[in-house]
Scaffold this active site. Structure first.
Site, PDB file in Angstrom:
ATOM      1  N   SER A   9      -6.351  -5.986  -7.676  1.00 26.76           N
ATOM      2  CA  SER A   9      -6.407  -4.976  -8.650  1.00 26.76           C
ATOM      3  C   SER A   9      -6.268  -5.312 -10.050  1.00 26.76           C
ATOM      4  CB  SER A   9      -5.548  -3.761  -8.196  1.00 26.76           C
ATOM      5  OG  SER A   9      -5.926  -2.579  -9.139  1.00 26.76           O
TER       6      SER A   9
ATOM      7  N   ASN B 261       1.664  -9.069 -18.877  1.00 28.94           N
ATOM      8  CA  ASN B 261       0.786  -7.944 -18.894  1.00 28.94           C
ATOM      9  C   ASN B 261       1.557  -6.608 -19.186  1.00 28.94           C
ATOM     10  OD1 ASN B 261      -0.092  -5.443 -17.093  1.00 28.94           O
ATOM     11  ND2 ASN B 261      -0.030  -7.534 -16.017  1.00 28.94           N
TER      12      ASN B 261
ATOM     13  N   ASN C 211      -7.594   1.245  -5.135  1.00 28.89           N
ATOM     14  CA  ASN C 211      -5.898   1.259  -5.501  1.00 28.89           C
ATOM     15  C   ASN C 211      -5.742   2.533  -6.319  1.00 28.89           C
ATOM     16  OD1 ASN C 211      -3.911   0.683  -7.330  1.00 28.89           O
ATOM     17  ND2 ASN C 211      -3.728  -1.401  -6.440  1.00 28.89           N
TER      18      ASN C 211
ATOM     19  N   ASN D 297      -0.481   1.657  -5.441  1.00 28.66           N
ATOM     20  CA  ASN D 297       0.338   1.101  -6.431  1.00 28.66           C
ATOM     21  C   ASN D 297       1.661   1.561  -6.438  1.00 28.66           C
ATOM     22  OD1 ASN D 297       1.110  -0.421  -8.586  1.00 28.66           O
ATOM     23  ND2 ASN D 297      -0.456  -0.374  -9.803  1.00 28.66           N
TER      24      ASN D 297
ATOM     25  N   CYS E 215       3.726  -0.734 -10.067  1.00 27.60           N
ATOM     26  CA  CYS E 215       3.313  -1.146 -11.566  1.00 27.60           C
ATOM     27  C   CYS E 215       4.832  -1.204 -12.313  1.00 27.60           C
ATOM     28  CB  CYS E 215       2.561  -0.305 -12.244  1.00 27.60           C
ATOM     29  SG  CYS E 215       2.054  -0.801 -13.780  1.00 27.60           S
TER      30      CYS E 215
ATOM     31  N   ASN F 239       3.472  -7.731  -6.543  1.00 26.26           N
ATOM     32  CA  ASN F 239       2.914  -7.192  -7.982  1.00 26.26           C
ATOM     33  C   ASN F 239       3.889  -8.134  -8.853  1.00 26.26           C
ATOM     34  OD1 ASN F 239       1.946  -5.964 -10.381  1.00 26.26           O
ATOM     35  ND2 ASN F 239       1.903  -3.958  -9.135  1.00 26.26           N
TER      36      ASN F 239
ATOM     37  N   GLY G  98       0.543 -15.288 -12.265  1.00 31.59           N
ATOM     38  CA  GLY G  98      -0.099 -16.399 -12.331  1.00 31.59           C
ATOM     39  C   GLY G  98       0.592 -17.768 -11.595  1.00 31.59           C
TER      40      GLY G  98
HETATM   41  C1  SIN Z   1      -0.847  -2.173 -15.480  1.00 36.19           C
HETATM   42  O1  SIN Z   1      -1.891  -1.611 -15.690  1.00 36.19           O
HETATM   43  O2  SIN Z   1       0.016  -2.096 -16.195  1.00 36.19           O
HETATM   44  C2  SIN Z   1      -0.636  -3.499 -14.509  1.00 36.19           C
HETATM   45  C3  SIN Z   1      -0.818  -2.738 -13.172  1.00 36.19           C
HETATM   46  C4  SIN Z   1       0.187  -3.010 -12.222  1.00 36.19           C
HETATM   47  O3  SIN Z   1       1.105  -4.228 -12.582  1.00 36.19           O
HETATM   48  O4  SIN Z   1       0.097  -2.438 -11.164  1.00 36.19           O
END
Ligand code: SIN
Length: 301
Positions: free
Chosen positions: A21, A69, A99, A127, A130, A191, A216
């Site tokens: 996802s 991210n 998800n 999820n 996050c 995650n 990564g």
């Molecule tokens: C995000 O949208 O911040 C990343 C998704 C995640 O880490 O579950």
């Protein structure tokens, strides 16, 4: 050719190569690069009950062998997903696993019960991990809350349920155990790892939200450790995630105990990698002379 099919309790996949996802859009974006029928399944970007604008930019930054991210679950909400993305996704010749993320149990349950009525979905990934939003991750850092959300979703819909776990805890096996006891068909891990980047000249964090999730190749050994610990200690199928980019990576996760894997960050720099890995898995299993991928799963001695 070795059989690639895997069963994760109620979730059956033609092969163990899934796309993670948030790294594959809603699949349309990838159709020029990937023959979707070669994949075990697609997990589109997390959806929430209402549209979310996500976190302020910059929302990604490259790091040594990895990426941070802080997207913040930017998405158009479940109504738009059902109306505009699902018909396309469900027309594809592969398993589609939605998800979902909610701020509370009620939000998870209401999304799960709506999606449970959709003909053709293969499963739901929750999820609860996050790191870039407040609230939702609490489910993934507390065994009781993880159990609560998994069991409520199980009661609300008949789809196979995967709990996606965060590595940002003392014992990921304890969270996996709670999810398993509450009825999760599988757990997916990991995650991202909470991290940050700093522009020291400006004395500023690089990411608009200060902190972000690291993914990564940089996290692969950490993810492999988590998969190994969960597979050793918890009786639930594990889906491995974390820096998988080569067939050796796939095999390492399977040997460590993963029944399937998700390809994530590698999709950003090599959009065709998931299809390549599905083909490479067939070749690799034939080369080592096993009849099914099951012979490799958890085979670490
Ligand atoms: C995000 O949208 O911040 C990343 C998704 C995640 O880490 O579950």
């Amino acid at each position: 050719m070795a059989s690639l099919a895997v069963s994760l309790n109620r979730l059956s996949l033609a092969n163990p190569i899934l796309v993670a996802s948030g790294t594959f859009g809603y699949a349309r974006e990838m159709e020029a690069f990937v023959d979707f029928s070669r994949l075990g399944g697609i997990i589109p970007k997390t959806i929430t009950p209402l549209p979310r604008r996500g976190n302020p930019p910059p929302r990604t930054v490259e790091t040594a062998s990895g990426m941070l991210n802080s997207i913040g679950l930017d998405n158009d909400g479940i109504d738009y997903f059902i109306a505009s993305h699902l018909p396309y996704l469900l027309s594809l010749d592969t398993a589609i696993i939605a998800n979902i993320a909610g701020k509370d149990v009620g939000e998870f349950v209401s999304m799960a019960s709506r999606l449970g009525q959709v003909e053709g979905l293969a499963g739901l990934e929750l999820n609860i991990s996050c790191p870039n939003v407040s609230g939702g991750v609490d489910f993934g850092t507390n065994p009781e809350m993880a159990a609560k959300v998994v069991s409520a979703v199980r009661s609300a819909c008949g789809l196979p349920v995967i709990a996606k776990l965060t590595p940002n805890v003392t014992s990921i096996a304890a969270i996996a155990q709670a999810a398993a006891e509450a009825g999760a068909d599988a757990v997916s891990l990991v995650n991202t790892f909470l991290g940050m980047a700093i522009d020291w000249r400006k004395r500023r964090p690089v990411l608009g939200n200060t902190l972000g999730g690291l993914s990564g190749p940089a996290i692969k050994p950490l993810a492999l450790r988590c998969v190994y610990q969960v597979a050793q200690n918890v009786d639930v199928p594990v889906i491995g995630i974390g820096g998988i980019a080569s067939i050796d990576d796939v095999m390492e996760f399977l040997v460590a105990g993963a029944s399937a894997v998700q390809i994530g960050t590698a999709n950003f720099y090599n959009p065709g990698v998931s299809e390549t890995l599905a083909g490479a898995l067939e070749t690799c299993l034939a080369d080592i002379g096993v009849e099914s991928v099951g012979a490799v799963i958890g085979s670490l001695s």
